[in-house]
Design a protein around this motif. Structure first.
Motif, PDB file in Angstrom:
ATOM      1  N   UNK A  94       0.837  -1.206   0.000  1.00  0.00           N
ATOM      2  CA  UNK A  94       0.000   0.000   0.000  1.00  0.00           C
ATOM      3  C   UNK A  94       0.870   1.252   0.000  1.00  0.00           C
ATOM      4  N   UNK A  95       1.827   1.291   0.927  1.00  0.00           N
ATOM      5  CA  UNK A  95       2.649   2.511   1.027  1.00  0.00           C
ATOM      6  C   UNK A  95       3.591   2.629  -0.166  1.00  0.00           C
ATOM      7  N   UNK A  96       4.199   1.525  -0.604  1.00  0.00           N
ATOM      8  CA  UNK A  96       5.114   1.581  -1.757  1.00  0.00           C
ATOM      9  C   UNK A  96       4.395   2.126  -2.991  1.00  0.00           C
ATOM     10  N   UNK A  97       3.160   1.703  -3.173  1.00  0.00           N
ATOM     11  CA  UNK A  97       2.440   2.066  -4.399  1.00  0.00           C
ATOM     12  C   UNK A  97       1.740   3.419  -4.291  1.00  0.00           C
ATOM     13  N   UNK A  98       1.220   3.734  -3.105  1.00  0.00           N
ATOM     14  CA  UNK A  98       0.324   4.898  -3.020  1.00  0.00           C
ATOM     15  C   UNK A  98       0.885   6.102  -2.269  1.00  0.00           C
ATOM     16  N   UNK A  99       1.846   5.872  -1.407  1.00  0.00           N
ATOM     17  CA  UNK A  99       2.248   6.972  -0.529  1.00  0.00           C
ATOM     18  C   UNK A  99       2.747   8.174  -1.335  1.00  0.00           C
ATOM     19  N   UNK A 100       2.161   9.346  -1.065  1.00  0.00           N
ATOM     20  CA  UNK A 100       2.593  10.572  -1.729  1.00  0.00           C
ATOM     21  C   UNK A 100       2.018  10.771  -3.127  1.00  0.00           C
ATOM     22  N   UNK A 101       1.283   9.802  -3.632  1.00  0.00           N
ATOM     23  CA  UNK A 101       0.712   9.931  -4.982  1.00  0.00           C
ATOM     24  C   UNK A 101      -0.542  10.810  -4.965  1.00  0.00           C
ATOM     25  N   UNK A 102      -1.039  11.080  -6.157  1.00  0.00           N
ATOM     26  CA  UNK A 102      -2.288  11.844  -6.274  1.00  0.00           C
ATOM     27  C   UNK A 102      -3.424  11.122  -5.560  1.00  0.00           C
ATOM     28  N   UNK A 103      -3.430   9.794  -5.686  1.00  0.00           N
ATOM     29  CA  UNK A 103      -4.493   9.029  -5.038  1.00  0.00           C
ATOM     30  C   UNK A 103      -4.426   9.193  -3.517  1.00  0.00           C
ATOM     31  N   UNK A 104      -3.213   9.142  -2.970  1.00  0.00           N
ATOM     32  CA  UNK A 104      -3.045   9.323  -1.526  1.00  0.00           C
ATOM     33  C   UNK A 104      -3.564  10.702  -1.108  1.00  0.00           C
ATOM     34  N   UNK A 105      -3.165  11.713  -1.874  1.00  0.00           N
ATOM     35  CA  UNK A 105      -3.617  13.078  -1.543  1.00  0.00           C
ATOM     36  C   UNK A 105      -5.135  13.189  -1.619  1.00  0.00           C
ATOM     37  N   UNK A 106      -5.695  12.580  -2.671  1.00  0.00           N
ATOM     38  CA  UNK A 106      -7.153  12.621  -2.829  1.00  0.00           C
ATOM     39  C   UNK A 106      -7.837  11.913  -1.665  1.00  0.00           C
ATOM     40  N   UNK A 107      -7.265  10.773  -1.254  1.00  0.00           N
ATOM     41  CA  UNK A 107      -7.860  10.022  -0.140  1.00  0.00           C
ATOM     42  C   UNK A 107      -7.820  10.826   1.161  1.00  0.00           C
ATOM     43  N   UNK A 108      -6.670  11.450   1.436  1.00  0.00           N
ATOM     44  CA  UNK A 108      -6.562  12.253   2.655  1.00  0.00           C
ATOM     45  C   UNK A 108      -7.545  13.415   2.631  1.00  0.00           C
ATOM     46  N   UNK A 109      -7.690  14.032   1.450  1.00  0.00           N
ATOM     47  CA  UNK A 109      -8.617  15.150   1.333  1.00  0.00           C
ATOM     48  C   UNK A 109     -10.061  14.683   1.577  1.00  0.00           C
ATOM     49  N   UNK A 110     -10.465  13.589   0.911  1.00  0.00           N
ATOM     50  CA  UNK A 110     -11.819  13.092   1.088  1.00  0.00           C
ATOM     51  C   UNK A 110     -12.074  12.649   2.534  1.00  0.00           C
ATOM     52  N   UNK A 111     -11.021  12.069   3.148  1.00  0.00           N
ATOM     53  CA  UNK A 111     -11.131  11.642   4.553  1.00  0.00           C
ATOM     54  C   UNK A 111     -11.394  12.861   5.444  1.00  0.00           C
ATOM     55  N   UNK A 112     -10.679  13.966   5.177  1.00  0.00           N
ATOM     56  CA  UNK A 112     -10.917  15.196   5.945  1.00  0.00           C
ATOM     57  C   UNK A 112     -12.311  15.750   5.671  1.00  0.00           C
ATOM     58  N   UNK A 113     -12.786  15.520   4.441  1.00  0.00           N
ATOM     59  CA  UNK A 113     -14.156  15.943   4.108  1.00  0.00           C
ATOM     60  C   UNK A 113     -15.196  15.146   4.894  1.00  0.00           C
ATOM     61  N   UNK A 114     -14.808  13.972   5.394  1.00  0.00           N
ATOM     62  CA  UNK A 114     -15.741  13.214   6.215  1.00  0.00           C
ATOM     63  C   UNK A 114     -16.188  11.875   5.643  1.00  0.00           C
TER      64      UNK A 114
END
Lengths: 256, 256
Positions: A94-114
């Motif tokens: 998970x971290x090797x593939x996603x960490x720091x990518x656009x998908x990771x950023x999008x996920x963190x943003x949506x998570x903050x959105x609730x």
């Protein structure tokens, strides 16, 4: 965050709760299969469960490498999702593939959105900022028995271990937390989940969540320890919380 | 009290300490093989080790049933012994055969006189007044996972579990102590021992002793619990003590 091996055939108490938290019948769920080497099989299994519970919009997002992690289709799905679920497998994938990518950023943003972000086993391990990558079970705490790395930081203030009681992992959780005693150690059992919202944690499922808190510990020998030497830990706080119990992550106290 | 699987071929750190505490080269050691179904083999093994360390007077006392437990030869040996060592096996065999017998009384008397009484695995488990008879490893705490009975009461204020980290037994130790929270739970690892004298405990050996203390616990659901339901335990005190660490059983605090 599920400790692995959650019921997918019976009452599905935990996945049912994930769906409810994701919007129930109107949920739009994205299943991230990045952790597993069998994305098709694992993904189909979750589609089957979520559809059985009445979710109409379930999509698989498989990112086999960092190129996939730029996929605009997946980014769009995440943008619309009300729930994202990470399957088990290997948390380092998970971290090797996603960490720091656009998908990771999008996920963190949506998570903050609730929106609801959930995961089982590896998909639970990666939620913290300090993640257990691998380690030995059924042994006493030493630094050498656990390898940690940066996780995906959905829940920065904890370290998560899974299959916890079933694999005898308190030694490695204590070793992981001993290095960073400001973090709270959460050991989540199989078919058991921890639901976090607004810094409150609630346990649901078959077994328990074990919490270790080293903050008020009176003594540790960590500063003088070589890799293979035995940890000493005095006055650690331990909580064992089954279904229905709640815990305040901010005050580090059970809510009784 | 040894958590099982102590080194008998190498440096024998723990058995060496037992011999030293029993009087060193002048020790008179009685090896009680009551717990094992292979008294000959197990006994010979300990004779070999103790003789290698220079003890000239080592005897095997095998009591296969309660009739043997009246043996005047064994009573005489115990009367002269400076150290008595209980082998591993099944702790219920020790209590079934010896509890309340003349041998038990003689052992308690000699123990109060100050001789060294030691034991490994089952021979450690039986030392307490509340003894773990058997139980499940690698699972979360419930009442059903541990069966307790009366032990031999050399050390009444504790409950002892052995092969502790190696078999993932914190769940069953917590369950045993939850029933009697005035007792201290001692989980002793393999090739690791706890030496108790004057209410002070010292850890020696390869791994650790894990101590759980429920006395100051803020909450437990034990009073409402049915047999197969999950224990909740909040604010349990946990200590992990490796070689050289000491603990005061009276004040329930590590001696730092």
């Amino acid at each position: 965050m599920i400790g692995g091996a959650e019921d997918k055939d019976g009452d599905c108490k935990i996945l049912r709760e994930f769906v409810r938290l994701s919007g129930g019948l109107d949920a739009k769920i994205v299943v991230m299969t990045v952790a597993t080497e069998l994305p098709r099989e694992v993904g189909d299994n979750y589609i089957r469960v979520f559809e059985r519970l009445g979710v109409k919009d379930v999509r698989i997002a498989d990112t086999a490498d960092r190129d996939d992690a730029r996929s605009s289709t997946i980014l769009e799905s995440i943008d619309k999702a009300t729930g994202v679920f990470f399957t088990g497998g290997d948390q380092a994938r998970i971290t090797d593939t996603l960490k720091g990518t656009e998908i990771h950023k999008a996920l963190l943003k949506r998570y903050r959105d609730g929106i609801t972000v959930g995961g089982t086993s590896a998909g639970a391990s990666m939620m913290s900022a300090t993640m257990i990558v691998e380690g030995d079970s059924e042994t006493h705490p030493r630094l050498e028995i656990v390898e940690t790395d940066e996780g995906m930081s959905f829940l920065p203030e904890v370290v998560i271990d899974q299959h916890f009681s079933q694999r005898g992992r308190i030694g490695r959780l204590l070793a992981a937390v001993a290095r960073k005693p400001h973090l709270l150690g959460l050991g989540i059992d199989e078919n058991t989940a921890v639901v976090v919202s607004n810094h409150q944690l609630e346990v649901i499922g078959e077994a328990s969540c074990t919490i270790v808190d080293l903050k008020g510990s009176s003594h540790s020998n960590i500063d003088t320890l070589l890799r293979d030497e035995n940890l000493a830990l005095c006055d650690v706080k331990l909580h064992v919380l089954p279904d229905g119990y709640k815990f305040d992550l901010a005050t580090r106290s059970p809510i009784l």
